[in-house]
Design a protein around this motif. Structure first.
Motif, PDB file in Angstrom:
ATOM      1  N   GLY A  38      46.431  27.693  36.112  1.00 17.51           N
ATOM      2  CA  GLY A  38      46.893  29.036  35.791  1.00 17.51           C
ATOM      3  C   GLY A  38      48.161  29.380  36.542  1.00 17.51           C
ATOM      4  N   PRO A  39      48.509  30.662  36.583  1.00 13.62           N
ATOM      5  CA  PRO A  39      49.757  31.082  37.224  1.00 13.62           C
ATOM      6  C   PRO A  39      49.742  30.861  38.731  1.00 13.62           C
ATOM      7  CG  PRO A  39      48.415  32.982  36.672  1.00 13.62           C
ATOM      8  CD  PRO A  39      47.756  31.802  36.035  1.00 13.62           C
ATOM      9  N   TRP A  40      50.919  30.917  39.319  1.00 15.06           N
ATOM     10  CA  TRP A  40      51.068  30.735  40.760  1.00 15.06           C
ATOM     11  C   TRP A  40      50.342  31.839  41.516  1.00 15.06           C
ATOM     12  CZ3 TRP A  40      52.761  27.024  43.911  1.00 15.06           C
ATOM     13  CH2 TRP A  40      53.032  27.356  45.240  1.00 15.06           C
ATOM     14  N   MET A  41      49.663  31.442  42.605  1.00 16.01           N
ATOM     15  CA  MET A  41      48.963  32.405  43.451  1.00 16.01           C
ATOM     16  C   MET A  41      49.619  32.415  44.828  1.00 16.01           C
ATOM     17  SD  MET A  41      46.287  33.560  41.613  1.00 16.01           S
ATOM     18  CE  MET A  41      44.939  34.010  42.681  1.00 16.01           C
ATOM     19  N   PHE A  42      50.143  33.558  45.232  1.00 11.69           N
ATOM     20  CA  PHE A  42      50.714  33.685  46.569  1.00 11.69           C
ATOM     21  C   PHE A  42      49.589  33.731  47.599  1.00 11.69           C
ATOM     22  CE2 PHE A  42      54.106  35.489  43.917  1.00 11.69           C
ATOM     23  CZ  PHE A  42      55.187  34.744  44.379  1.00 11.69           C
TER      24      PHE A  42
END
Length: 223
Positions: A38-42
């Motif tokens: 999925g999308p980038w997680m900070f």
């Protein structure tokens, strides 16, 4: 307010990530079943990632899945939330207006079972929590009622496929908020989604195999 130069949204920490669609496992018709891709997680952000609305398979940041709703859902990680399986999951934070879905490959007239993990994100979300699960022409709601030693439970829906592709989908039955401020949206967590031949179908296969073996054994006795 729009003309006031002293106010407006703040943008910070921008990231671009190349998305890769995972291979489909042999024993599961669902792509990206555990939401691990999925999308980038900070790492230093504890709010998760809101997935925008009306996203099809081509534009969704969650490979394999669509967000076919008018409100967002939240992509969460195990560093800041209770995740049933792996490191990622989806929290349904917008009631009936926050839907995730996928078209899975099936064989017409075959009996399948949809299973998934239903959990609490551990974010002080006020109960009751419940999910409406769809599989083909079947729909069933499941309330979050785990035992004292677990933060999630496994739910399942049996269905008969009518076509070569079957839609599965989930949304939150209720509009939930957190108990600490009574305004921040939250909801049930969905993870580890699987679609496979139901046990009934497997038992039928086992019965047929047993009959076949018995037949060959009978022939050997005659010889």
């Amino acid at each position: 307010m729009e003309d006031d130069p002293e106010c407006g949204p703040i943008i910070d920490d921008i990231a671009i990530k190349k998305l890769v669609t995972p291979d489909q496992p042999k024993d599961n018709a669902v792509v990206n079943s555990g939401f691990e891709f999925g999308p980038w997680m900070f790492q230093n952000v504890s709010l998760g990632v809101l997935l925008p609305t009306n996203l099809d398979e081509e534009t969704s940041p969650l490979p394999g899945w669509m967000v076919e709703s008018t409100r967002a859902v939240r992509y969460i990680d195990s560093n800041h939330y209770a995740v049933p399986e792996g490191k990622r999951a989806v929290e349904l934070v917008s009631g009936k207006e926050g839907i995730i879905s996928q078209m899975v490959e099936t064989k017409p007239d075959k009996l399948y079972s949809l299973t998934f993990s239903l959990g609490h994100a551990g974010d002080k979300c006020k109960e009751p929590l419940a999910v409406m699960a769809f599989a083909g022409n079947q729909a069933q709601n499941f309330h979050y009622t785990p035992d004292s030693n677990s933060t999630f439970q496994v739910a399942s829906v049996n269905f008969t496929a009518k076509a070569e592709r079957t839609r599965i989908a989930f949304y939150s039955v209720y509009y939930n908020t957190r108990t600490d401020d009574m305004s921040s949206l939250c909801g049930p967590v969905v993870d580890d989604v699987r679609v496979w031949y139901s046990w009934a179908s497997r038992n039928e296969v086992q019965v047929l195999l047993g009959l076949g073996l018995s037949f060959w054994a009978y022939l050997l006795v005659l010889v």
